[in-house]
Design a protein around this motif. Structure first.
Motif, short mmCIF file in Angstrom:
data_model
loop_
_atom_site.label_atom_id
_atom_site.label_comp_id
_atom_site.label_asym_id
_atom_site.label_seq_id
_atom_site.Cartn_x
_atom_site.Cartn_y
_atom_site.Cartn_z
N GLU A 1 0.82 -1.21 0.00
CA GLU A 1 0.00 0.00 0.00
C GLU A 1 0.85 1.26 0.00
N LEU B 1 2.12 2.09 -3.47
CA LEU B 1 1.08 2.65 -4.32
C LEU B 1 0.78 4.10 -3.97
N LEU B 2 0.88 4.45 -2.67
CA LEU B 2 0.64 5.83 -2.28
C LEU B 2 1.71 6.76 -2.82
N ALA C 1 1.32 6.50 -7.55
CA ALA C 1 -0.05 6.19 -7.96
C ALA C 1 -0.12 5.68 -9.39
N ALA D 1 -0.75 1.94 -10.01
CA ALA D 1 -2.11 1.38 -9.95
C ALA D 1 -2.77 1.37 -11.31
N SER E 1 1.07 12.42 -13.65
CA SER E 1 0.99 11.68 -12.38
C SER E 1 1.94 12.27 -11.34
#
Length: 461
Positions: A309, A312-313, A316, A319, A387
């Protein structure tokens, strides 16, 4: 292709109500038996039998043989013992034996005494073979000749027995112990001199099956050698039956249906044309077990995503490529599994060929990995500029990490797709059962591990 006229079913009911037996008899005689069966299948069992009763006994049995198994069983159950016995007596031996095996025990015991001794023994013999073997699908309707006959005598013999035989294009030459010596075709007899001996014109090299051979192997033999019929021998090399090409088609369709449903993780009986006759609860039971089991196993994928997690933070953009990762892994793995399962089914390869198969699949996978990795890298460079990216990490580095992870996923998925059916075949399991149901879940789990681990390492985290 013949098309069913929807007006014929109500017209049949009108003819039945008017008791127009002559028109019903003409309908049965002038329409193909398969088409008649298709039409009367829409009627009630009583109405269908009222139509069949107008046909000649042999034609009636032929039409009846084209009905599906469940309808046949239910219709026979509604007939009197005398009518049922006469119907079975007129059916082809293999169709008769197959139907007999599916009748309730009490119905079988009631019908058998009403049949002639020869027919009773034929039913008992054919019904005794294990389901799925060549013996279970063969027929005893075949023509035999003696080696000392002349071509003229052989043709006369075939002319006499033709009405009672499923095919006379092949005639099998046997000795006094019914051992198979060879075969002759009708063409061989017609072009031979009238006084030529069967022993001199017969083909002594005969392709055959044993009674306990798998029915799929027998059907595959018919297809391989373009045979009209395949003789079936017992352990003493005596001829006991033949499997005809139309039965081989039925076997291939049945086996294809079974493999397809197993490949899609559907349990239960695997039969043709049973979708509408299977209730909702039956479909639920057939599908639920594998779906629930794989869904529970799929929770592992969720645990992997949760454990990364933090990654992914920070990134991003990773994802956005997870759906592509899952789809690509599943697609490449399924392609590999499908090709290997088919090759195993056709006996083109076996578990012993694992190294050759893996060598080929690795080369294919590397080419696919290069292509898809390039596409993923270009996608990051073109559309990834908006992004959020941490300081010190370039878009090129992220694109390279995603491309490498995707390439590794393609290679591992392809290898897993090939190894699962090969491993199942080695363990004497059905490759179709193991390959597809487990493939997607295994590929998802390995793909996520590869994806996040590769990204973490290349991004220096």
């Amino acid at each position: 292709m013949e098309r069913k006229n929807p007006l014929l079913v109500p017209e049949l009911r009108e003819l039945l109500a008017a008791e127009d037996h002559a028109t019903l008899r003409d309908f049965c005689q002038e329409t193909h038996p398969a088409a008649v069966a298709e039409l009367i299948a829409a009627l009630s069992h009583e109405e269908a039998w009222a139509v069949l009763r107008q046909a000649e006994p042999v034609l009636r049995a032929e039409i009846f043989s084209h009905l599906d198994e469940e309808t046949q069983v239910e219709m026979v159950a509604s007939l009197s013992r005398r009518e049922a016995a006469r119907l079975l007596a007129d059916m082809a031996p293999d169709d008769r034996a197959d139907l007999f095996k599916h009748l309730p025990e009490d119905r079988r015991e009631a019908i058998l005494p009403a049949m002639a001794h020869a027919e009773r023994e034929d039913i008992r013999r054919l019904a005794a073979y294990q389901e799925g073997t060549a013996g279970a699908v063969m027929t005893s309707d075949y023509a035999t000749l003696e080696p000392g006959m002349t071509a003229s005598q052989a043709i006369e013999r075939l002319r006499d027995v033709a009405p009672d035989r499923e095919t006379i294009y092949y005639a099998y030459v046997i000795d006094e112990h019914r051992r198979l010596l060879g075969f002759v075709s009708l063409k061989d007899l017609i072009v031979a001199r009238r006084d030529a001996l069967v022993a001199d014109i017969m083909h002594s090299e005969v392709v055959y099956a044993r009674v306990d051979d798998d029915q799929e192997d027998a059907a595959r033999t018919i297809r391989k050698y373009d045979l009209i019929a395949l003789p079936v021998l017992d352990s003493a090399d005596a001829l006991v039956g033949i499997i005809t090409h139309d039965d081989a088609i039925d076997i291939i369709i049945q086996e294809h249906t079974e493999d397809m449903e197993k490949f899609m993780a559907i349990a239960g009986a695997h039969e043709d044309a049973v979708y509408m006759r299977t209730g909702v609860w039956g479909h639920f039971k057939n599908r639920a077990l594998w779906v629930v089991a794989l869904a529970v196993l799929g929770l592992v994928s969720g645990f992997i995503v949760q454990s990364f997690e933090g990654l992914l933070l920070q990134f991003a953009v990773l994802a956005a490529f997870m759906p592509m990762l899952a789809d690509t892994g599943g697609n490449t793995g399924s392609q590999s599994a499908t090709l290997v399962v088919r090759a195993l089914a056709l006996r083109e390869v076996g578990p012993r060929d694992i190294l050759r198969i893996l060598a080929k699949e690795v080369r294919v996978a590397m080419l696919l990995a290069l292509l898809l990795g390039t596409i993923a890298f270009a996608r990051v460079l073109v559309f990834g500029g908006g992004s959020s990216i941490p300081d010190g990490v370039s878009l090129n580095t992220i694109g390279l990490a995603i491309a490498i992870a995707l390439g590794l996923q393609v290679i591992t998925s392809t290898l897993i797709g090939a190894l699962l059916p090969l491993g199942a075949a080695r363990m004497k399991w059905d490759p179709a059962v193991v390959a597809s149901p487990a493939l997607t879940t295994v590929v998802d789990i390995t793909g996520l591990l590869i994806y996040f681990t590769t990204a973490k390492l290349l991004l220096g985290l």
